[in-house]
Write a protein that holds these residues in place. Structure first.
Motif, PDB file in Angstrom:
ATOM      1  N   GLN A 219       0.805  -1.331   0.068  1.00 30.44           N
ATOM      2  CA  GLN A 219       0.469   0.275   0.114  1.00 30.44           C
ATOM      3  C   GLN A 219       0.919   0.937   0.196  1.00 30.44           C
ATOM      4  OE1 GLN A 219      -3.027   0.176  -0.577  1.00 30.44           O
ATOM      5  NE2 GLN A 219      -3.991  -1.774   0.195  1.00 30.44           N
ATOM      6  N   LEU A 220       2.460   1.087   0.282  1.00 32.60           N
ATOM      7  CA  LEU A 220       3.194   2.436   0.550  1.00 32.60           C
ATOM      8  C   LEU A 220       3.678   3.172  -1.001  1.00 32.60           C
ATOM      9  CD1 LEU A 220       5.558   1.174   3.534  1.00 32.60           C
ATOM     10  CD2 LEU A 220       3.188   2.967   3.288  1.00 32.60           C
ATOM     11  N   TYR A 221       3.633   1.494  -1.814  1.00 31.67           N
ATOM     12  CA  TYR A 221       4.214   1.456  -2.965  1.00 31.67           C
ATOM     13  C   TYR A 221       2.577   2.405  -4.131  1.00 31.67           C
ATOM     14  CZ  TYR A 221       8.459   0.026  -2.233  1.00 31.67           C
ATOM     15  OH  TYR A 221       9.632  -0.430  -2.306  1.00 31.67           O
ATOM     16  N   VAL A 222       0.978   1.418  -3.883  1.00 29.45           N
ATOM     17  CA  VAL A 222       0.425   2.282  -3.805  1.00 29.45           C
ATOM     18  C   VAL A 222       0.089   3.539  -4.248  1.00 29.45           C
ATOM     19  CG1 VAL A 222      -2.371   2.385  -3.483  1.00 29.45           C
ATOM     20  CG2 VAL A 222      -1.098   0.608  -4.089  1.00 29.45           C
ATOM     21  N   LYS A 223       0.452   4.078  -2.874  1.00 28.19           N
ATOM     22  CA  LYS A 223       0.608   5.363  -2.125  1.00 28.19           C
ATOM     23  C   LYS A 223       1.944   6.748  -2.980  1.00 28.19           C
ATOM     24  CE  LYS A 223      -1.385   4.578   2.191  1.00 28.19           C
ATOM     25  NZ  LYS A 223      -1.842   5.107   3.345  1.00 28.19           N
ATOM     26  N   ALA A 224       2.657   5.896  -3.226  1.00 25.80           N
ATOM     27  CA  ALA A 224       3.882   6.637  -3.787  1.00 25.80           C
ATOM     28  C   ALA A 224       3.542   6.893  -5.073  1.00 25.80           C
ATOM     29  CB  ALA A 224       4.794   5.699  -2.696  1.00 25.80           C
ATOM     30  N   TYR A 225       4.106   5.504  -6.366  1.00 25.71           N
ATOM     31  CA  TYR A 225       3.087   6.153  -6.922  1.00 25.71           C
ATOM     32  C   TYR A 225       2.062   5.650  -8.388  1.00 25.71           C
ATOM     33  CZ  TYR A 225       8.398   5.685  -5.240  1.00 25.71           C
ATOM     34  OH  TYR A 225       9.592   5.878  -4.574  1.00 25.71           O
ATOM     35  N   GLY A 226       1.660   5.251  -7.670  1.00 32.81           N
ATOM     36  CA  GLY A 226       0.068   4.925  -8.176  1.00 32.81           C
ATOM     37  C   GLY A 226      -0.325   3.292  -8.685  1.00 32.81           C
ATOM     38  N   LEU A 227       0.241   2.654  -7.390  1.00 29.29           N
ATOM     39  CA  LEU A 227       0.636   1.287  -8.070  1.00 29.29           C
ATOM     40  C   LEU A 227      -1.147   1.019  -8.209  1.00 29.29           C
ATOM     41  CD1 LEU A 227       2.994  -0.959  -6.666  1.00 29.29           C
ATOM     42  CD2 LEU A 227       3.343  -0.607  -9.076  1.00 29.29           C
ATOM     43  N   GLY A 228      -1.861  -0.066  -8.913  1.00 30.65           N
ATOM     44  CA  GLY A 228      -2.611  -0.343  -9.008  1.00 30.65           C
ATOM     45  C   GLY A 228      -3.481  -0.964  -7.563  1.00 30.65           C
ATOM     46  N   TRP A 229      -4.534  -0.877  -6.771  1.00 32.75           N
ATOM     47  CA  TRP A 229      -5.546  -1.398  -6.264  1.00 32.75           C
ATOM     48  C   TRP A 229      -6.795  -1.096  -5.833  1.00 32.75           C
ATOM     49  CZ3 TRP A 229      -4.398  -5.620  -2.899  1.00 32.75           C
ATOM     50  CH2 TRP A 229      -4.424  -5.830  -1.594  1.00 32.75           C
ATOM     51  N   LYS A 230      -7.745  -2.258  -6.056  1.00 29.94           N
ATOM     52  CA  LYS A 230      -8.742  -2.354  -6.035  1.00 29.94           C
ATOM     53  C   LYS A 230      -9.547  -3.662  -5.327  1.00 29.94           C
ATOM     54  CE  LYS A 230     -13.176  -1.696  -8.860  1.00 29.94           C
ATOM     55  NZ  LYS A 230     -13.612  -1.852 -10.341  1.00 29.94           N
ATOM     56  N   VAL A 231     -10.209  -2.909  -4.594  1.00 33.51           N
ATOM     57  CA  VAL A 231     -11.231  -4.219  -3.142  1.00 33.51           C
ATOM     58  C   VAL A 231     -12.830  -4.369  -4.072  1.00 33.51           C
ATOM     59  CG1 VAL A 231     -11.884  -5.759  -1.089  1.00 33.51           C
ATOM     60  CG2 VAL A 231      -8.897  -4.911  -1.455  1.00 33.51           C
TER      61      VAL A 231
END
Length: 255
Positions: A219-231
């Motif tokens: 989740q840190l990389y989601v916030k930092a660089y916009g990696l995709g994460w959806k639940v």
């Protein structure tokens, strides 16, 4: 630059021109040999744009499609065999019930229930660091094997009764492996985005995702660089049974 004091005293000896000419001829001959060898190796094509290399990814996807078709064929044959076996197998009701329980645990039969779906994706092509984070390295912008494994492990920990990655059901011998950012699962190849679906108690599955240390790091990389994460949550989902081979393949010592 040298001055006159640095020059040697006495007559200056001039090198003969014949050795220089011979050396020049040898260089041209060697260059010609290299060109001929390169042409023979490339067989008239540009080595950097050899079509066989460019078509390698197409070959991989073609083999993956062939594996999918073979799996479907094997599943149909297995259903025919099961139907014939159930006509008169001589087993008792208790034995049949035990067999069905084993099939459910093995993941070879379909399962229906409420489910949670998790989608992971690479960062956008033009992704940059959000304020307060360092500029990303290439590995920071793609999904890795450890990310998918973290999701699958968390869902099992949350009590999932069955898990499907992309369009394939996982069983006890399934291995989630990545080469670069390409997923290889049970002989087939997939590209992101990756979808993981788990049937079970939705609240417990989502809580397990939140409690996972590995997912918290992702989740840190989601916030930092916009990696995709959806639940996502669904009241009713049916996962197909595993239809591939259950044979184990392992290395053997050479005698």
């Amino acid at each position: 630059m040298s001055n006159s004091a640095d020059l040697p005293e006495g007559p200056v000896r001039h090198a003969s021109r014949w050795p220089v000419r011979g050396l020049t001829a040898a260089v041209f001959a060697l260059a010609g040999l290299i060109f001929v060898t390169s042409a023979n190796t490339a067989k008239g094509t540009d080595i950097r744009t050899d079509s066989s290399l460019l078509k390698l990814s197409d070959l991989i996807h073609q083999r993956s499609q062939n594996n999918a078709e073979l799996n479907e064929s094997a599943a149909a044959l297995r259903e025919d065999i099961d139907t014939l076996a159930q006509r008169d197998d001589g087993s008792t009701k208790a034995e049949d019930a035990k067999l069905k329980a084993l099939e459910k645990a093995a993941g070879t039969t379909k399962i229906t229930g409420e489910a949670v779906g998790v989608t992971l994706d690479d960062a956008p092509p033009d992704a940059t660091a959000n304020p307060g984070y360092p500029e990303p390295q290439p590995n920071d912008l793609v999904i890795h094997q450890q990310d998918l494994q973290a999701v699958v492990n968390a869902l099992w920990q949350g009590g999932a009764r069955g898990i499907q990655v992309m369009d394939q059901r996982l069983i006890s011998t399934s291995a989630v492996r990545c080469v670069g950012n390409t997923l290889i699962l049970q002989g087939r190849v997939y590209s992101p985005p990756y979808k993981v679906t788990a049937v079970g108690d939705a609240d417990e599955l989502k809580q397990a995702l939140n409690d996972s240390t590995a997912i918290q790091n992702y989740q840190l990389y989601v916030k930092a660089y916009g990696l995709g994460w959806k639940v996502d949550e669904d009241d009713r989902v049916t996962l197909p049974g595993y239809s591939g081979t259950v044979d184990l393949h392992y290395a053997k010592p050479v005698e």
